[in-house]
Scaffold this motif. Structure first.
Motif, mmCIF file in Angstrom:
data_model
loop_
_atom_site.group_PDB
_atom_site.id
_atom_site.type_symbol
_atom_site.label_atom_id
_atom_site.label_comp_id
_atom_site.label_asym_id
_atom_site.label_seq_id
_atom_site.Cartn_x
_atom_site.Cartn_y
_atom_site.Cartn_z
ATOM 1 N N CYS A 1 0.709 -1.176 -0.051
ATOM 2 C CA CYS A 1 0.021 0.073 -0.096
ATOM 3 C C CYS A 1 0.953 1.427 -0.009
ATOM 4 C CB CYS A 1 -1.027 -0.066 1.158
ATOM 5 S SG CYS A 1 -2.123 -1.326 1.095
ATOM 6 N N GLU A 2 1.907 1.317 0.851
ATOM 7 C CA GLU A 2 2.857 2.527 0.871
ATOM 8 C C GLU A 2 3.548 2.732 -0.432
ATOM 9 O OE1 GLU A 2 5.406 1.731 3.788
ATOM 10 O OE2 GLU A 2 3.905 1.845 5.354
ATOM 11 N N SER A 3 3.861 1.468 -1.328
ATOM 12 C CA SER A 3 4.555 1.493 -2.599
ATOM 13 C C SER A 3 3.461 2.208 -3.622
ATOM 14 C CB SER A 3 4.983 0.240 -2.948
ATOM 15 O OG SER A 3 5.984 -0.262 -1.960
ATOM 16 N N LEU A 4 2.318 2.131 -3.430
ATOM 17 C CA LEU A 4 1.252 2.779 -4.522
ATOM 18 C C LEU A 4 1.613 4.041 -4.987
ATOM 19 C CD1 LEU A 4 -2.083 1.125 -3.332
ATOM 20 C CD2 LEU A 4 -0.770 0.784 -5.279
ATOM 21 N N TYR A 5 2.240 4.849 -3.895
ATOM 22 C CA TYR A 5 2.296 6.238 -3.816
ATOM 23 C C TYR A 5 3.746 6.435 -4.166
ATOM 24 C CZ TYR A 5 -2.301 5.663 -1.720
ATOM 25 O OH TYR A 5 -3.352 5.292 -1.411
ATOM 26 N N ALA A 6 4.474 5.611 -4.666
ATOM 27 C CA ALA A 6 5.947 6.124 -4.841
ATOM 28 C C ALA A 6 5.957 6.988 -6.291
ATOM 29 C CB ALA A 6 6.825 4.794 -5.471
ATOM 30 N N SER A 7 7.113 7.639 -6.534
ATOM 31 C CA SER A 7 7.224 8.724 -7.266
ATOM 32 C C SER A 7 7.158 8.200 -8.758
ATOM 33 C CB SER A 7 8.511 9.290 -7.360
ATOM 34 O OG SER A 7 9.647 8.616 -7.391
ATOM 35 N N GLY A 8 7.548 7.020 -9.138
ATOM 36 C CA GLY A 8 7.259 6.455 -10.400
ATOM 37 C C GLY A 8 5.891 5.610 -10.724
ATOM 38 N N TYR A 9 5.560 5.772 -11.803
ATOM 39 C CA TYR A 9 4.202 5.037 -12.182
ATOM 40 C C TYR A 9 4.525 3.531 -12.403
ATOM 41 C CZ TYR A 9 6.035 4.802 -16.908
ATOM 42 O OH TYR A 9 6.756 4.336 -18.169
ATOM 43 N N ARG A 10 5.669 3.211 -12.783
ATOM 44 C CA ARG A 10 5.720 1.506 -12.887
ATOM 45 C C ARG A 10 5.307 1.039 -11.465
ATOM 46 N NH1 ARG A 10 10.774 2.654 -16.535
ATOM 47 N NH2 ARG A 10 9.832 2.812 -18.583
ATOM 48 N N LEU A 11 5.917 1.302 -10.403
ATOM 49 C CA LEU A 11 5.865 0.436 -8.963
ATOM 50 C C LEU A 11 4.369 0.656 -8.876
ATOM 51 C CD1 LEU A 11 7.391 -0.776 -6.817
ATOM 52 C CD2 LEU A 11 7.688 1.357 -6.007
ATOM 53 N N ALA A 12 3.797 1.802 -9.104
ATOM 54 C CA ALA A 12 2.445 1.746 -8.520
ATOM 55 C C ALA A 12 1.376 0.889 -9.573
ATOM 56 C CB ALA A 12 1.687 3.277 -8.885
ATOM 57 N N ARG A 13 1.865 0.794 -10.794
ATOM 58 C CA ARG A 13 1.142 -0.357 -11.518
ATOM 59 C C ARG A 13 1.291 -1.491 -11.087
ATOM 60 N NH1 ARG A 13 3.624 0.336 -17.172
ATOM 61 N NH2 ARG A 13 4.935 -0.971 -16.324
ATOM 62 N N ALA A 14 2.730 -1.696 -10.901
ATOM 63 C CA ALA A 14 2.913 -3.461 -10.426
ATOM 64 C C ALA A 14 2.127 -3.748 -9.185
ATOM 65 C CB ALA A 14 4.288 -3.418 -10.261
ATOM 66 N N CYS A 15 2.258 -2.703 -8.218
ATOM 67 C CA CYS A 15 1.490 -2.844 -6.817
ATOM 68 C C CYS A 15 -0.115 -3.199 -7.267
ATOM 69 C CB CYS A 15 1.626 -1.803 -6.079
ATOM 70 S SG CYS A 15 3.327 -1.550 -5.231
ATOM 71 N N LEU A 16 -0.607 -2.231 -8.208
ATOM 72 C CA LEU A 16 -2.118 -2.576 -8.360
ATOM 73 C C LEU A 16 -2.421 -3.842 -8.973
ATOM 74 C CD1 LEU A 16 -3.069 1.040 -9.514
ATOM 75 C CD2 LEU A 16 -4.094 -0.199 -7.472
ATOM 76 N N SER A 17 -1.497 -4.191 -9.885
ATOM 77 C CA SER A 17 -1.585 -5.513 -10.703
ATOM 78 C C SER A 17 -1.754 -6.539 -9.591
ATOM 79 C CB SER A 17 -0.671 -5.478 -11.721
ATOM 80 O OG SER A 17 -0.863 -4.594 -12.622
ATOM 81 N N LEU A 18 -0.575 -6.507 -8.871
ATOM 82 C CA LEU A 18 -0.663 -7.567 -7.591
ATOM 83 C C LEU A 18 -1.791 -7.697 -6.852
ATOM 84 C CD1 LEU A 18 1.070 -9.617 -6.296
ATOM 85 C CD2 LEU A 18 2.354 -7.653 -4.915
ATOM 86 N N MET A 19 -2.086 -6.383 -6.362
ATOM 87 C CA MET A 19 -3.455 -6.409 -5.785
ATOM 88 C C MET A 19 -4.611 -7.043 -6.369
ATOM 89 S SD MET A 19 -2.411 -2.903 -3.532
ATOM 90 C CE MET A 19 -4.324 -2.788 -2.932
ATOM 91 N N ALA A 20 -4.638 -6.828 -7.662
ATOM 92 C CA ALA A 20 -5.677 -7.164 -8.207
ATOM 93 C C ALA A 20 -5.771 -8.821 -8.375
ATOM 94 C CB ALA A 20 -5.972 -6.736 -9.677
ATOM 95 N N ALA A 21 -4.570 -9.254 -8.324
ATOM 96 C CA ALA A 21 -4.292 -10.855 -8.489
ATOM 97 C C ALA A 21 -4.731 -11.427 -7.190
ATOM 98 C CB ALA A 21 -2.935 -11.154 -8.945
ATOM 99 N N MET A 22 -4.297 -10.770 -6.211
ATOM 100 C CA MET A 22 -4.762 -11.004 -5.009
ATOM 101 C C MET A 22 -6.117 -11.277 -4.586
ATOM 102 S SD MET A 22 -1.659 -9.253 -2.480
ATOM 103 C CE MET A 22 -2.662 -8.772 -1.277
ATOM 104 N N VAL A 23 -7.075 -10.310 -5.168
ATOM 105 C CA VAL A 23 -8.364 -10.269 -5.040
ATOM 106 C C VAL A 23 -9.056 -11.313 -5.856
ATOM 107 C CG1 VAL A 23 -10.306 -8.884 -5.478
ATOM 108 C CG2 VAL A 23 -8.495 -7.802 -4.331
ATOM 109 N N THR A 24 -8.507 -11.523 -6.961
ATOM 110 C CA THR A 24 -8.967 -12.681 -7.742
ATOM 111 C C THR A 24 -8.842 -14.068 -7.158
ATOM 112 O OG1 THR A 24 -7.168 -12.564 -9.297
ATOM 113 C CG2 THR A 24 -9.113 -11.077 -9.954
ATOM 114 N N GLN A 25 -8.308 -14.352 -6.257
ATOM 115 C CA GLN A 25 -8.100 -15.607 -5.815
ATOM 116 C C GLN A 25 -9.397 -16.240 -5.090
ATOM 117 O OE1 GLN A 25 -5.425 -17.358 -6.385
ATOM 118 N NE2 GLN A 25 -4.710 -15.787 -7.712
ATOM 119 N N GLY A 26 -10.257 -15.190 -4.859
ATOM 120 C CA GLY A 26 -11.453 -15.768 -4.117
ATOM 121 C C GLY A 26 -12.078 -14.718 -3.369
#
Length: 88
Positions: free
Chosen positions: A3-28
């Motif tokens: 969650c803290e990495s979402l607000y990093a200065s680069g967009y790539r890290l925020a994108r990766a964190c959101l994709s990881l969280m979306a993958a975690m949610v889709t587990q059920g």
């Protein structure tokens, strides 16, 4: 840490964190409840993620943000979906 990495200065890290969280949610439904309970969806700074944009126009943070939000609708149970839909 995610969650803290979402607000990093680069967009790539925020994108990766959101994709990881979306993958975690889709587990059920249980995973969706767990992510929803540990992540404050009402944070006002969460709106800043929608404003981040890749200058090249490829898969960017906005698209990952939408994918994260939709993952709750796909994998969540009724109470989780209601909780997510009540967020502005």
């Amino acid at each position: 840490l995610i969650c803290e990495s979402l607000y990093a200065s680069g967009y790539r890290l925020a994108r990766a964190c959101l994709s990881l969280m979306a993958a975690m949610v889709t587990q059920g439904p249980e995973a969706a409840r767990d992510v929803c309970s540990h992540f404050d969806l009402n944070k006002k700074t969460l709106y800043t993620l929608v404003m981040k944009r890749d200058s090249k126009g490829v898969y960017d943070v906005r698209q990952a943000y939408i994918q994260f939000a939709l993952s709750f609708l796909i994998a969540g149970d009724d109470s989780t979906i209601v909780q997510v839909l009540e967020v502005k």
